[in-house]
Design a protein around this motif. Structure first.
Motif, short mmCIF file in Angstrom:
data_model
loop_
_atom_site.label_atom_id
_atom_site.label_comp_id
_atom_site.label_asym_id
_atom_site.label_seq_id
_atom_site.Cartn_x
_atom_site.Cartn_y
_atom_site.Cartn_z
N ASN A 1 0.85 -1.18 0.00
CA ASN A 1 0.00 0.00 0.00
C ASN A 1 0.89 1.23 0.00
O ASN A 1 2.12 1.13 0.03
N MET A 2 0.28 2.41 -0.03
CA MET A 2 1.06 3.64 -0.12
C MET A 2 1.99 3.83 1.06
O MET A 2 3.02 4.50 0.96
N THR B 1 -5.06 -0.05 -5.53
CA THR B 1 -5.22 1.41 -5.59
C THR B 1 -6.69 1.80 -5.73
O THR B 1 -7.02 2.98 -5.62
N LEU C 1 -0.30 5.80 -11.67
CA LEU C 1 -0.53 4.38 -11.86
C LEU C 1 0.62 3.72 -12.63
O LEU C 1 1.05 2.61 -12.30
#
Length: 451
Positions: free
Chosen positions: A6-7, A340, A402
């Motif tokens: 994840n981020m 995302t 992306l």
């Protein structure tokens, strides 16, 4: 495959660059400079100016070792073109020559071959005729490319070819007829409105005369190459072409694509990557993938883990990942979409009409990042209307984020030996199943090893 992420897995610096990308003015400024060049046809002055803009953008984004790599190519230039009806009436129509059309003066009956698919051409007698075909193709099957239509018609005996836009607005389309070489017969693009007249005259046994003044001469273009990430034995190639046809600004094709790459480079430069990434602004795509062919011939392909070619991304809302039969790159694209929560439509069908093709042909797994309007065909692309006002740079910024995440995940998967090469026999089978063999053989691009 590699585990999820994840981020929060990104460094604080990388998260900061992602956050600033949402409102970054630099993508729009770069696209503005690029489209202001005007004619970016490979081999011309605009091509050289555009390559310098790309190099500056790569450096500004944080790429290292940015340099030009010059290559030879067949430079085509246009003169005057005429399309004249000679019977049952006498009248002239606006037409533009298609790149690599030779200088020629031909006459013959008009034969409307509909969409211009090989099967439709087989249904008509085009020997000695000027074949008239649409830019679009029937729904329900794959898109049949202009190169396939033209070369199959000429192989079937046509002396000339007229390519009719299916989009209204007095917009004659352009597009190359061969890969980096002069064609055997002339071809022109005409508007949908002109095509309607030609179809009517063809139904009345009409005849026409087609003249083209053009020249194909030795020329040169150049790729722009840089590097982000660590120095590793293997690498990811991340590329987009920056050239465009001479009749428009090339904002959608492929100003959006090269702007997406330049924007993504800034994100990649802030990331911790498991493999190095070779970033490339590719020249002369529109005239036969010549820059990509040069790149593939120059690189040690044993070092190339995968290629991400951005041709069509940034134009419309949702990203499309064309995986060219690679299950591994498809899995990465699907995972990035899921994690995302941004839709990425995965399309595994291969095709030979963009810069991933020389890599795919050599067995290198690939992604081509694209985006669709929902309409069949090119839309404004390859016409006078491919201009900056059609662009929504929010799509560019989002697709750049992306794309950067896709490159990062592909690098991780490749470092873990999770991106296998393509099987040559399976690839040939996939192209045959998609009904490419006739058209590609007519165009001279069916690989000899697939016989």
């Amino acid at each position: 495959m590699a585990s999820g992420w994840n981020m929060d897995d990104l460094s604080p610096d990388a998260r900061d660059v992602f956050a600033r990308t949402w409102t970054d003015d630099r993508p729009w400024e770069f696209l503005t400079q690029l489209t202001a060049v005007g004619n970016r046809m490979a081999g011309g002055e605009g091509d050289r100016r555009a390559s310098s803009l790309v190099a500056d953008a790569f450096v500004d984004a944080g790429a290292q070792h940015v340099e030009f790599d010059t290559f030879e190519m067949a430079h085509w230039s246009r003169g005057q073109t005429t399309l004249e009806l000679t019977a049952p009436d006498e009248r002239s129509f606006e037409a533009i020559a298609l790149p690599y059309a030779p200088a020629a003066d031909v006459s013959g009956p008009l034969v409307d071959v509909g969409y211009g698919t090989p099967s439709e051409i087989d249904e008509h007698d085009v020997n000695g005729a000027i074949a008239v075909a649409s830019t679009t193709t029937p729904s329900g099957g794959r898109f049949i490319h202009r190169i396939e239509k033209f070369n199959y018609a000429i192989e079937s005996g046509a002396v000339g070819f007229v390519f009719v836009n299916h989009i209204p607005g007095q917009l004659p389309p352009t597009g190359a007829l061969r890969y980096d070489e002069e064609a055997l017969a002339p071809a022109v693009g005409v508007s949908k409105e002109t095509g309607s007249w030609l179809a009517e005259y063809a139904s009345r046994d009409g005849t026409a005369r087609l003249t083209v003044d053009a020249a194909t001469e030795p020329g040169e273009s150049r790729n722009v190459e840089g590097h982000v990430g660590p120095d590793t034995e293997r690498e990811v190639v991340f590329c987009a072409h920056f050239d465009a046809h001479d009749i428009a600004e090339g904002a959608l094709d492929n100003g959006c694509g090269i702007t997406t790459v330049a924007t993504a480079v800034r994100l990649l430069a802030a990331m911790d990557l498991d493999l190095g990434v070779r970033v490339v602004g590719v020249g002369a795509e529109e005239l036969g993938l010549t820059g990509a062919e040069h790149l593939v011939n120059r690189l040690d392909l044993d070092r190339v883990a995968t290629v991400v070619n951005v041709d069509g991304a940034g134009r419309f809302r949702d990203l499309v990942a064309m995986t060219h039969t690679s299950e591994a790159t498809a899995e990465v694209a699907s995972r990035v979409a899921d994690e995302t929560r941004h839709p990425i439509r995965v399309d595994e069908t291969p095709h030979p009409f963009s810069d991933q093709w020389p890599f795919v042909r050599a067995g290198i797994p690939a992604l081509q990042l694209h985006s669709d309007s929902g309409e069949r065909g090119r839309g404004w692309g390859h016409t006078h209307a491919d201009t900056r006002d059609k662009v929504d740079d929010r799509n560019i910024r989002e697709h750049a984020m992306l794309a950067a995440l896709l490159v990062r995940e592909l690098a991780t998967a490749a470092a873990n030996d999770e991106i296998p090469g393509l099987d040559d026999d399976e690839l040939a089978t996939a192209f045959r199943q998609a009904d490419f063999e006739k058209g590609m053989k007519a165009a001279g691009i069916w690989p000899g090893g697939w016989e």
